[in-house]
Design an enzyme around this catalytic site. Structure first.
Site, PDB file in Angstrom:
ATOM      1  CG  ASP A   1      35.667  72.879  37.519  1.00 45.63           C
ATOM      2  OD1 ASP A   1      35.496  73.264  36.347  1.00 45.63           O
ATOM      3  OD2 ASP A   1      34.728  72.647  38.306  1.00 45.63           O
TER       4      ASP A   1
ATOM      5  CG  LEU B   1      58.228  66.412  38.393  1.00 45.80           C
ATOM      6  CD1 LEU B   1      58.340  66.475  39.909  1.00 45.80           C
ATOM      7  CD2 LEU B   1      59.595  66.599  37.751  1.00 45.80           C
ATOM      8  N   GLY B   2      55.650  63.114  36.438  1.00 39.23           N
ATOM      9  CA  GLY B   2      55.225  61.733  36.236  1.00 39.23           C
ATOM     10  C   GLY B   2      55.179  60.944  37.520  1.00 39.23           C
TER      11      GLY B   2
ATOM     12  CG  HIS C   1      31.491  72.989  36.291  1.00 39.69           C
ATOM     13  ND1 HIS C   1      32.231  73.058  37.457  1.00 39.69           N
ATOM     14  CD2 HIS C   1      30.216  73.275  36.646  1.00 39.69           C
ATOM     15  CE1 HIS C   1      31.435  73.368  38.463  1.00 39.69           C
ATOM     16  NE2 HIS C   1      30.209  73.509  37.996  1.00 39.69           N
TER      17      HIS C   1
ATOM     18  N   GLY D   1      24.312  75.845  40.784  1.00 44.75           N
ATOM     19  CA  GLY D   1      24.223  77.293  40.641  1.00 44.75           C
ATOM     20  C   GLY D   1      25.150  78.024  41.583  1.00 44.75           C
ATOM     21  CG  ASN D   2      25.633  77.725  45.943  1.00 48.53           C
ATOM     22  OD1 ASN D   2      24.695  77.049  46.331  1.00 48.53           O
ATOM     23  ND2 ASN D   2      25.862  78.951  46.392  1.00 48.53           N
ATOM     24  CB  SER D   3      29.449  75.860  40.269  1.00 53.38           C
ATOM     25  OG  SER D   3      29.084  74.568  40.682  1.00 53.38           O
TER      26      SER D   3
END
Length: 304
Positions: A79, A207-208, A48, A153-155
């Site tokens: 992510d 697999l579902g 992101h 901002g740490n992301s």
């Protein structure tokens, strides 16, 4: 006082050693953090952080120098993303062995919250193997929870143990909460980053099933040779798992002769499977079964 001084000195040394490998990741619409995985410029960060304007990326080094960067690939279900900065001979940070991560251990976050470069915060691992559902329906599995201060901002920045190893990649905080942040585990980051660097994407087979990791009772753990397994909660109709005859409450012990201790193991082994048919080691009502399933590429963001 001597013990406190020793702790302070050790933390200072940890920051001094780790900070050069932590970078700012900038683009026209925002910023975040990343860390060098390899000396030739591969940077691990959050998806992101970079996907809004992937063609205009800049990496800011510890000394303030800026380098152009290009997007290598991103993976929505975790992510995570990898970008490559121009240059070479960059300092790197090692990833921690998952067996060394414990609830209560000291950890340190380094990042660029609110563009305050190289900010450091201290906390503990509050919990492991959390599942977090994002607003778009994506479920982040195997997350680490920490009370180390994490802000916008740490992301993409590292969550470090006291030996300077990366235990997780700081990813999100709960809105309006205090001291509840989450990091993608280093275990997940390692295999996802490897595939992104090799292929530019993570091709998942599914697999579902809906599933959760469980601790096995001591006698069962001794018998199976592993402390944890994945319990099937639900089987979706018309999926490979349904066709193979998987049932709710089945315990998934392994895939293609490799142990499954977590949902992350399940996702990793499905992504790495080279053949369409996968062999599942299943425990059902105390009896082990070898089940074959013809997995398909996953389109749904929440299916395992």
């Amino acid at each position: 006082m001597k013990l406190l001084q020793q702790l302070s000195d050790d933390l200072e040394g940890l920051v001094a050693g780790a900070a050069p490998a932590v970078v700012g990741v900038e683009h026209a619409r925002g910023h975040g953090t990343g860390l060098f995985l390899t000396p030739d410029g591969y940077v691990l960060t959050n998806r992101h952080v970079v996907m809004r304007t992937p063609k205009r990326l800049t990496v800011q080094l510890h000394n303030g120098e800026e380098r152009r960067a290009t997007l290598v690939g991103g993976d929505a279900p975790t992510d995570l993303a990898v970008v490559r900065a121009e240059g070479d001979d960059f300092p790197t940070l090692p990833l921690a062995d998952p067996e060394t991560v414990r609830v209560g251990q000291l950890v340190m976050a380094i990042g660029n919250p609110f563009r305050l470069e190289q900010s450091v915060s201290l906390g503990v691992v509050s919990a492991i193997n959390r599942s977090i559902t994002l607003p778009d329906g994506v479920i982040l599995e195997g997350m680490l929870q920490t009370d180390a201060a994490i802000n916008p901002g740490n992301s993409g920045g590292p969550l470090l143990d006291t030996r300077g190893r990366v235990v997780g990649l700081n990813t999100l905080v709960l809105p309006f909460a205090q001291g509840i942040g989450f990091a993608v585990s280093a275990t997940t980051a390692a295999w996802v980053a490897s595939l992104l660097i090799q292929r530019g994407r993570v091709d998942r087979k599914f697999l579902g099933i809906a599933a959760t990791a469980v601790n096995l009772e001591p006698a069962l753990a001794k018998d199976t040779g592993q402390p944890r397994a994945v319990r099937v909660l639900k089987v979706q109709e018309g999926t490979p798992a349904d066709d193979a005859g998987l049932q709710p409450d089945d315990l998934l012990l392994g895939i293609n002769s490799r142990p499954v201790n977590s949902v992350d193991d399940l996702q990793r082994l499905m992504a790495l499977a080279s053949e369409e048919e996968v062999h599942l080691d299943v425990l059902r009502k105390g009896r082990r079964k070898d089940v074959s399933a013809r997995a398909r590429h996953r389109r749904e963001p929440v299916a395992a």
